[in-house]
Design a protein around this motif. Structure first.
Motif, mmCIF file in Angstrom:
data_model
loop_
_atom_site.group_PDB
_atom_site.id
_atom_site.type_symbol
_atom_site.label_atom_id
_atom_site.label_comp_id
_atom_site.label_asym_id
_atom_site.label_seq_id
_atom_site.Cartn_x
_atom_site.Cartn_y
_atom_site.Cartn_z
ATOM 1 N N ALA B 151 -24.861 5.524 -34.159
ATOM 2 C CA ALA B 151 -24.277 6.008 -32.907
ATOM 3 C C ALA B 151 -23.975 5.058 -31.828
ATOM 4 N N LEU B 152 -25.789 4.673 -31.781
ATOM 5 C CA LEU B 152 -26.339 3.058 -30.852
ATOM 6 C C LEU B 152 -25.960 1.722 -31.182
ATOM 7 N N VAL B 153 -26.225 1.488 -32.674
ATOM 8 C CA VAL B 153 -26.143 0.856 -33.438
ATOM 9 C C VAL B 153 -23.930 0.557 -33.518
ATOM 10 N N ILE B 154 -23.611 1.159 -32.998
ATOM 11 C CA ILE B 154 -21.962 0.669 -33.135
ATOM 12 C C ILE B 154 -21.773 0.759 -31.387
ATOM 13 N N LEU B 155 -22.823 1.202 -30.532
ATOM 14 C CA LEU B 155 -22.411 0.999 -29.315
ATOM 15 C C LEU B 155 -23.339 -0.127 -28.090
ATOM 16 N N TYR B 156 -24.018 -0.441 -29.147
ATOM 17 C CA TYR B 156 -24.843 -1.678 -28.720
ATOM 18 C C TYR B 156 -24.108 -3.011 -29.460
ATOM 19 N N THR B 157 -23.787 -2.917 -30.406
ATOM 20 C CA THR B 157 -22.815 -3.451 -31.322
ATOM 21 C C THR B 157 -21.969 -4.178 -29.992
ATOM 22 N N GLY B 158 -21.264 -2.972 -29.580
ATOM 23 C CA GLY B 158 -20.129 -3.511 -28.559
ATOM 24 C C GLY B 158 -20.593 -4.423 -27.580
ATOM 25 N N PHE B 159 -21.731 -3.448 -26.945
ATOM 26 C CA PHE B 159 -22.096 -4.076 -25.688
ATOM 27 C C PHE B 159 -22.666 -6.020 -25.861
ATOM 28 N N ASN B 160 -22.625 -5.938 -26.905
ATOM 29 C CA ASN B 160 -23.691 -7.048 -27.175
ATOM 30 C C ASN B 160 -22.803 -8.759 -27.624
#
Lengths: 326, 285
Positions: B151-160
């Motif tokens: 879940a975090l991998v998907i979100l952080y990819t979107g941030f960066n």
């Protein structure tokens, strides 16, 4: 050397002599069907990803904002139209959260920029240990923000054993409940400490791109250091300062961890540091008003989009200005 | 340029300018020390016993001890470190895999309307991500992704991803056009151009981009707190667990914070020349 805001500098711009060359090596701007898709291919995964990750949650937020769901009230998850929006606008805490967000962001960004500019000017000269000083200056930005908040809350703001109490005790200040009494300044100080290095780096990049010829010419013309700064350095720095303020605001407007740890949104009259992110968190995870939190989220997104549209205009102005200079 | 500065700042010993120069150098050093002091204090406190952490006046001279560090390890910082490491690396790989081709399509072989696309990426950075916590929490709950690193991998990819696209693009634009033209005239296809010409040049830039992404991912608290708090905390979430409402805990907190901050501080020191470029999304060198 000419490190102007450079993405625009070498853009495949739709003008100038490079257009003809581009024609030859890149094909025309209006590409025909299949070739255009081949060209778009490398872009599509990233673009699709960003659309899904950023827009899908918004659609879901919109859906919940039109319902009346409170997880504590069984049967409340049904369509209620704009009721929740009216509730949000009627909530005095929401209005104070808007004011707090503006106050917090503006004061942190502006103070950090002033300090950052001062530090950038100080470090833009040759002296013993400049590299070490620079490394020390940037470190606050690298410390995990949640660790910063925890350490300020304990070792610095503590009324009895905190460093602030010790440093100010010669001035008759003793055992002040810093966070409780001065909630907003306590949070702002932490944010300023975190963001001053960022501002310093941006302004320093501006200072180092300044042409020395102009300064020397002013010197020859008999201008003193102050006059030179006001009439040559500052106008040159303006674009860099604007960029720093813009980028700093984008991040600081979202501040959550610092408030969560330091004040828990409270202090003073109980909501003195509740900004919009913290307000939404309270609605969703403490009052369990899922739909009201969603409605507040939609309002915040729309508000941000308006502010962003204005700032983007400023930003593309920045890029265009550097394009004209290049 | 360097010579100009030399001339301006190398003055005769004992002269007025010499004294002024030394005055400002001293001021700079004092300010550097002040700004750095909270970090130094964190590290000092980490080597104290709890008793020495709570004194008035604050204790400066003491026998350093590793007790608190071993406390942190026995409190189980291992698994949170693994979670953070996995999330950081997995999202970094995704960001680069998606970002490098996108940056290429926005610079070297630019798509039509590349400017709109570029600014779309930028606006996503301006979205108040807190507004998305409700739906993301609900979706994660229903998909069973709570306490799941992905879940975090998907979100952080979107941030960066927007940062990476802007930044890598700015490096790609620096490749001399003549070089690409020469390669094309020699009959190089897209693949050869990419692997033989472009990648070797932008590799340092990609490394700098990677470091910026690592800094943001490693330090992220908001989503990590809501999505992983119960069983699979990342390092920042784990760190908050040391905050207690009573008793003496500053030394162990400082020790945990020191361990938590160390990777990013080191990465930032190494990449400091590239830091400003990453922070300005590639707008400044």
């Amino acid at each position: 050397m000419s490190n102007v805001l450079d993405p625009a500098q070498q853009l495949p711009a739709d003008r100038g002599s490079s257009a003809a060359r581009r024609q030859r090596f890149r094909g025309s701007a209006s590409l025909g069907g299949r070739r255009a898709w081949v060209r778009r291919l490398p872009l599509l995964p990233a673009l699709t990803y960003m659309i899904v990750v950023t827009q899908a949650p918004f659609v879901v937020t919109l859906w919940y904002s039109l319902r009346g769901w409170n997880t504590l009230t069984p049967g409340s998850d049904r369509f209620v139209g704009f009721t929740e929006y009216r509730q949000v606008f009627a909530d005095p805490n929401f209005r104070s959260a808007v004011v707090n967000t503006v106050e917090l962001t503006a004061s942190a960004v502006i103070i950090a920029m002033m300090l950052g500019t001062a530090l950038a000017i100080l470090i833009n000269r040759k002296f013993l240990g400049r590299g070490i000083v620079r490394t020390m200056f940037i470190t606050p930005f690298l410390v995990m923000p949640i660790a910063t908040a925890l350490l300020f809350k304990t070792t610095i703001y503590d009324p009895i054993f905190g460093l602030l109490d010790y440093v100010l005790s010669p001035f008759g200040v003793h055992q002040v409940n810093w966070i409780g009494t001065y909630a907003m300044p306590s949070v702002v100080l932490v944010l300023v400490w975190e963001w001053t290095p960022f501002m310093m780096l941006i302004v320093l990049a501006g200072l180092q791109s300044e042409s020395l010829e102009a300064i020397e010419a002013a010197h020859v013309d008999g201008a003193n250091a102050f006059q030179t700064f006001v009439s040559i350095t500052f106008p040159h720095l303006r674009r860099y300062i604007e960029l720093g303020l813009l980028l700093g605001s984008i991040y600081i407007v979202q501040a959550f961890g610092e408030i969560f740890i330091l004040t828990g949104g409270g202090g003073g009259n109980g909501t003195a540091t509740t900004n919009l992110p913290y307000y939404i968190y309270e609605q969703a995870f403490q009052s369990f008003n899922v739909s009201e939190a969603a409605a507040a989220g939609v309002i915040v997104v729309i508000g941000t989009e308006i502010v962003a549209a204005v700032t983007l205009r400023v930003l593309s102005g920045l890029f265009t200005a550097s394009e004209a200079m290049a | 340029m360097a010579r100009g500065f030399d001339r301006r700042y190398r003055y005769k010993r004992g002269s007025r300018q010499w004294a002024v120069g030394h005055f400002w150098t001293t001021v700079t050093w004092i300010l550097a020390f002040l700004l750095f002091f909270p970090v130094l204090w964190m590290v000092l406190t980490a080597f104290k016993t709890e008793g020495k952490a709570y004194t008035d006046p604050p204790t400066v001279a003491f026998h350093p001890t590793l007790t608190e560090f071993s406390q942190v390890f026995s409190a189980g910082i291992g698994p949170p470190f693994e979670h953070s490491l996995f999330v950081t690396l997995a999202s970094l790989i995704l960001v680069l895999a998606l970002g490098i081709p996108a940056a290429y399509a926005l610079s070297i072989r630019a798509v039509p309307r590349w400017r709109d696309v570029l600014f779309f990426f930028l606006t996503t950075k301006m979205l108040p991500y807190v507004a998305a916590i409700v739906p993301i929490y609900i979706v994660a709950l229903h998909l069973g992704l709570l306490d799941n690193d992905w879940a975090l991998v998907i979100l952080y990819t979107g941030f960066n991803l927007p940062i990476a696209v802007w930044m890598i693009r700015s490096f790609l634009l620096e490749i001399p056009r003549e070089m690409l033209e020469a390669a094309r005239i020699d009959g190089a296809g897209v693949w050869t151009e990419l692997t033989r010409v472009i990648l070797p040049i932008v590799l340092p830039g990609v490394a700098a981009t990677a470091l910026i992404c690592v800094i943001f991912t490693w330090n992220e608290f908001f989503f990590a707190y809501f999505l992983t708090a119960t069983r699979g905390p990342t390092v920042p979430v784990f760190l908050v667990g040391f905050l207690q409402s009573e008793g003496e805990y500053w030394a162990v907190l400082a020790a945990a914070a020191t361990i938590a901050c160390l990777p990013v501080i080191l990465a930032g020191w190494i990449a400091q020349k590239q830091l400003v470029r990453g922070l300005s999304l590639g707008a400044l060198k």
